[in-house]
Design an enzyme around this catalytic site. Sequence first.
Site, PDB file in Angstrom:
ATOM      1  CG  ASP A   1      -1.535  -1.209   1.624  1.00  0.00           C
ATOM      2  OD1 ASP A   1      -1.514  -2.150   0.832  1.00  0.00           O
ATOM      3  OD2 ASP A   1      -2.082  -1.269   2.737  1.00  0.00           O
TER       4      ASP A   1
ATOM      5  CD  GLU B   1      -6.638  -5.508   4.135  1.00  0.00           C
ATOM      6  OE1 GLU B   1      -5.979  -6.117   4.979  1.00  0.00           O
ATOM      7  OE2 GLU B   1      -6.368  -5.525   2.923  1.00  0.00           O
TER       8      GLU B   1
HETATM    9  C1  FRU Z   1      -3.616  -3.815   2.831  1.00  0.00           C
HETATM   10  C2  FRU Z   1      -2.995  -4.190   4.156  1.00  0.00           C
HETATM   11  C3  FRU Z   1      -3.397  -3.221   5.248  1.00  0.00           C
HETATM   12  C4  FRU Z   1      -2.273  -3.348   6.230  1.00  0.00           C
HETATM   13  C5  FRU Z   1      -1.089  -3.509   5.317  1.00  0.00           C
HETATM   14  C6  FRU Z   1      -0.008  -4.379   5.868  1.00  0.00           C
HETATM   15  O1  FRU Z   1      -2.889  -4.240   1.732  1.00  0.00           O
HETATM   16  O2  FRU Z   1      -3.326  -5.524   4.488  1.00  0.00           O
HETATM   17  O3  FRU Z   1      -4.668  -3.485   5.819  1.00  0.00           O
HETATM   18  O4  FRU Z   1      -2.135  -2.226   7.055  1.00  0.00           O
HETATM   19  O5  FRU Z   1      -1.577  -4.071   4.117  1.00  0.00           O
HETATM   20  O6  FRU Z   1       1.060  -4.432   4.995  1.00  0.00           O
END
Ligand code: FRU
Length: 466
Positions: free
Chosen positions: A22, A198
Amino acid sequence: MNATPGFRPAIHFAAQKNWINDPNGLVFDAATGLYHLFFQHNPFGDVWGHMSWGHATSPDLLHWTELPIAIPEDERASIYSGSLVIDHAGTAGFGAGAWVACYTGCLRRPEGGQAQELAFSLDRGLTWTKYAGNPVLDLGLKEFRDPKVFWHEATGRWIMGVVLPEERRVAFYASANLRDWALRSHFGPTGCTSAIWECPDLIHFPDQDRWLLKVDTFEGHPAGSGAQCWVGRFDGEGFKAETEAFWADQGSDFYAALSFAGLAEGRAPVWLAWMNQHAYAKYTPTLPWRGAMSLPRELALAQTAEGWRLLQSPVSTEALRGTARHLAGAGLVDAAGDVLELHWELDPGKAEASTLDVRCGPGGESTQIGIDHRRGLVWIDRSRSGHIPSAAAWQGRREQAWAGASGPLALRVIVDRCSVEVFSGDGRVALTEVIYPGPASDGVAVLKQGSGDWLRSVLTLWPLDA
Ligand code: FRU
């Protein structure tokens, strides 16, 4: 596996090496004119793990310079996704103008508790100090993450949208100082609830007096995972949707989008996403890096006969254009290249369907973009685009209904070495797919399907040189 420079994106951000997911902490620094991109990063390997915030800057959202890790994992916690605010008044006590990152700390021992934490920077994002009083918001939960924090002008306080993934809810908290947070409301479960939620974002469109709420779902999107959105109102307490849920992008590879903080008032919001999905991200055939970001996109809301619509258009790539080539009617463009911008203007007349194939090459390799004029939709199909990382979640046509597909239309397509992004000229269509074609697949083809004739088809194509 050997290094794969041929897949390295020219105009999209990818780390020099190792895994990314992300985008985090996106901010435009008006004082230097630089955009800062932080991102989920494993500094030690090319699969997910040891999550830390990597860091890169760009003067134009197209050329990125990677900087040292900004916020590393430590013995206690990994650094999961989050956002960044510039605390002009120094409300948090870190000093006026401090940059404050608000992220999820995921405990390493005992494993898995998630809570919201702060780190601050007094040198415009270069070096960071974790707040000694962390965590600042802890419900004792295993899943509670991805805080999006912003200043809410009308109520004069900070707002945090943060997900309770398993409950499919976004919780909204308010704070005067970024350290003490009071629950104000919940949104959800609603829309797509078949998998965890998320990475929420809540984006203001002052000209329309509306907000866009976005939250990603791990599954349930036609292509696997994706970003679902609602348009509605936010009063500083809670969000009220005025639309059904809709997908921001009907392609397979647009996840965890985040908008930039710090843009000048009156400027359109800009967001970018991780151009991938967890289902196959670790099988993508690139080395020594793995994962890239989408092109940043400008956002607008439009009130139409069918209700509110999100309009997305990628940042201008005009400055990178080489010599234009044109193709009138159906035909083939040889040696078009692997980093391209294409504009297709089409008046379909009585044609049933029209196709634009990119990255065409030996053995019938191609990625097909199609328009079904009868059914009113645009599609993209990568089932013949080359290397397939894993069959599940990869195959299939991604489609987006679009009334504009039945009349005169314009498409804008951005091709990079391992991606294709398709936008309609009116901004309503967005389809993003990663692809891994062979190096000789550099052709482009335009074709008409069925017996009816086009009134006009003109393709303009520019090689883009970063
Ligand atoms: C989304 C996610 C988020 C988390 C991050 C961990 O891709 O799963 O929810 O904070 O990636 O890398």
